[in-house]
Structures are given as structure tokens and as C-alpha cells.
Design a protein around this motif. Sequence first.
Motif, PDB file in Angstrom:
ATOM      1  N   GLN A 110       0.814  -1.212   0.000  1.00 24.41           N
ATOM      2  CA  GLN A 110       0.000   0.000   0.000  1.00 24.41           C
ATOM      3  C   GLN A 110       0.851   1.268   0.000  1.00 24.41           C
ATOM      4  N   CYS A 111       2.104   1.166   0.439  1.00 24.59           N
ATOM      5  CA  CYS A 111       2.985   2.330   0.516  1.00 24.59           C
ATOM      6  C   CYS A 111       3.838   2.543  -0.730  1.00 24.59           C
ATOM      7  N   LEU A 112       3.794   1.595  -1.668  1.00 32.27           N
ATOM      8  CA  LEU A 112       4.662   1.691  -2.842  1.00 32.27           C
ATOM      9  C   LEU A 112       4.344   2.913  -3.697  1.00 32.27           C
ATOM     10  N   ASP A 113       5.382   3.430  -4.316  1.00 34.36           N
ATOM     11  CA  ASP A 113       5.269   4.534  -5.273  1.00 34.36           C
ATOM     12  C   ASP A 113       5.861   4.036  -6.586  1.00 34.36           C
ATOM     13  N   LYS A 114       5.011   3.849  -7.594  1.00 32.77           N
ATOM     14  CA  LYS A 114       5.478   3.250  -8.849  1.00 32.77           C
ATOM     15  C   LYS A 114       6.546   4.086  -9.542  1.00 32.77           C
ATOM     16  N   ASN A 115       6.648   5.344  -9.175  1.00 30.72           N
ATOM     17  CA  ASN A 115       7.625   6.220  -9.817  1.00 30.72           C
ATOM     18  C   ASN A 115       8.960   6.273  -9.077  1.00 30.72           C
ATOM     19  N   ASN A 116       9.022   5.661  -7.896  1.00 29.46           N
ATOM     20  CA  ASN A 116      10.236   5.730  -7.085  1.00 29.46           C
ATOM     21  C   ASN A 116      10.540   4.384  -6.456  1.00 29.46           C
ATOM     22  N   PRO A 117      11.752   3.852  -6.677  1.00 29.30           N
ATOM     23  CA  PRO A 117      12.108   2.552  -6.097  1.00 29.30           C
ATOM     24  C   PRO A 117      12.285   2.633  -4.581  1.00 29.30           C
ATOM     25  N   ILE A 118      12.145   1.503  -3.939  1.00 28.01           N
ATOM     26  CA  ILE A 118      12.320   1.415  -2.486  1.00 28.01           C
ATOM     27  C   ILE A 118      13.799   1.561  -2.128  1.00 28.01           C
ATOM     28  N   LYS A 119      14.090   2.384  -1.138  1.00 28.05           N
ATOM     29  CA  LYS A 119      15.436   2.442  -0.572  1.00 28.05           C
ATOM     30  C   LYS A 119      15.561   1.440   0.579  1.00 28.05           C
ATOM     31  N   LYS A 120      14.558   1.414   1.446  1.00 30.95           N
ATOM     32  CA  LYS A 120      14.579   0.509   2.597  1.00 30.95           C
ATOM     33  C   LYS A 120      13.151   0.168   3.005  1.00 30.95           C
ATOM     34  N   ILE A 121      12.948  -1.089   3.398  1.00 31.29           N
ATOM     35  CA  ILE A 121      11.685  -1.514   3.992  1.00 31.29           C
ATOM     36  C   ILE A 121      11.861  -1.559   5.497  1.00 31.29           C
TER      37      ILE A 121
END
Length: 379
Positions: free
Chosen positions: A155-166
Motif C-alpha cells: 500500500q505504501c509503494l510509489d510506482k515512480n520511485n524505487p524502495i530504498k529501505k523496507i
Amino acid sequence: MKKISILGSTGSIGTQTLDIVRINNDVEVVALSAHKNIDLLEKQIREFKPKVVAIWEEADAKILSDKVKDLDVKVCFGMDGLIEVASVCAADIVVTAVVGMIGIEPTIAAIKAKKDIALANKETLVCAGHIIMPLAKDMGINIYPVDSEHSAIFQCLDKNNPIKKILLTASGGPFRGFSKKELENVTLEDALKHPNWSMGKKITIDSATMINKGLEIIEASHLFDVDIDDIEVVIQKESIIHSMVEFKDNGIIAQLGTPDMKLPISYAIFYPERRYISEERVDFSKLSTLNFLKPDLDVFEGLKMAISAGKKGGSAPTVLNAANEWAVDKFLNKKIGFTDIPRLIGLAIENHQFKENPSLEDILSLKQWTEEYLERIKI
């Protein structure tokens, strides 16, 4: 009309999934499976009228068939039955809510049948994520996470920005703050008293050992294509923040809510739509604090082992998971102590023959080897 099949319909996730069906008139249950709860499965069959059901033992299938002979339903059993329920042609989405490695084969069958997956069986990705994720991509199907933490990340994902840390949150279970010495004296009854969540026995014990969080790290690494080193466990003891995602600008997005599995189940089934569930909500006027702690890896050795197994990859996560399933079953039957669980897991990992890229057949063989090894050694 959305048509769903539920693997594990009599367990905690399965029964809550059916609660969601009850409040939505555009969902049809086309198939169900249970392990051995004949009476509850019969009630579910009569209420939801599935066309196919499965139960594990052939003898139980015969009893169930007799009980529902007045209904138009096919009763199957064993792994073949689970696979039939998972791949039934009428289903749009399969809720995989069985417990343990038994979920791997039917999940693969569902994907091959081009069914979307609402994944509540973490063992599938822990042991076979390197098989499952590429297969899902090849078949063009979606895997929607049902675990509260993985749903929160999704639910927190941003399709325009990759994850740095979970930032993967944990309640810390009933033994948060305990020392190693204190853990030696805990009982089964103590371990089953989770402070925040109402869950099945196996996952409740996994939460108490914090091995559950280690399995979730491995699952998250496959689901979101993130290195193990970029997943951090944070104890959030109120279980209000279900997980967080940090981006390269150091911004953090969190998903909050009451500790209720109906939200992630509903989100997985109806994605991207959010459906009404209940009036229960977080009341910030009554929530005075949110507390955060770092897990003690020297005390919760199972979590430390799981992180190590996830980094090593290959066959290590499979043996970790298989040994944990075996040991938790022994603990639930009062055959071993609480601290024996991580001890036995460590022995199995240390003594197995490592495989770099295990096939499905390797994974199933490793499960058998692990169980036979642990039965042989002196507990």
C-alpha cells in the motif's frame, strides 16, 4: 461478480475471508479446502455453495461426501484435491491461506492456471520465491500480499520511485524484553498469548520466537525485489503501524490501522478498490504514544538465523522453514521446550547439504530430509 477459491477456509485467514464475502454481494465462492475440520467445512459448503471442495485425508473426504450428498459439490482429498481447488477454472483469484510448505504446489498450480493470488502462505515464497515470482511474471498474473506487513508495504509503494529501505514492523510477541534465561522457562500457554493479534497456533508461536519476522523478511525480499540488507525489523509494540517504506530522499510512508486482518484480506481481493469492513478504527485521541524498539538478535536467535538464511539463499530458507514447522509442531504437542525451536533449526541448517538453486523437487526432498534428520537426532 468476482469468483474466489480459498485454500484453508477453516483457519483464521480463511474464516475472515468468508466474513468479507458475507458483507459483499458481488463475490462468489467457487471452491474451498480445509485440513481436517469436517464440521466447519460442511457449514461453509451449505452457506456458500462451492462447486469443488478438498480435505486432506481420504477417510475425511468420504465422511464429508456423505454429509453433503444432497448438494451439488465435488469432494476431493490430498494434494491432488488442493491443486484442483487452486486451479478450478471458474476462479478469478485464489486465497492461499493454508499453513506451511503444503501451500507451494497448489500455488504453483494456480499460477499456471492463470489465477491471481491473494497470498497468505508465506512459506511459498520463503522456500520457492525464486520459482514463484518469475513464473507469476511469465503467466501475467498478480500476487497480492495478505500478510499485514506485506500488505502495508504494498500500500505504501510509489510506482515512480524505487524502495530504498523496507521498515518491517513487529509487535515483539508476548516475550518482548525477555532475556535468554527467561525464555528457557516459558510455557506453551505463555507462548500462545499474543498481546495484539488473534491468529492460528502455528503463526502465534512463530511470532513468539520472532522467526515469523525472519520468514517475512525473506518473503518481502522476493515480493518487492529488495535485498535482505535493505529490510530492517522495527518493533512497534502497539501494532498500529503495520510497516513502512523509505525512499531515497529519506521520506518514509507508513500504513496504519487497527490490528485486524480483514483489511489486508479485503485489499488483496478487491485491489485497487478499498471496501467497507467495519466501524473499528484507530482513535488518535486515545492513542497517546507509539513505541519503537530494536529487536534483540542475541535473545531471539530464530530471527537472526532467518536473516542469515535469507542472505545465503539457495536451500537454506527451505531447511529453516521445514525445521521450524517440525519444531513448532513438537512444541505445540509439548515434546520440546520453547528454546529448543531455534536450537533444532540451527542444527538442521548446519548439517544439510546446501543447494544453490533448488528445484521444486529439491525443495520437497529437503523438507523430507529435514524432518527425518530431526527425528533421528536426540532432542
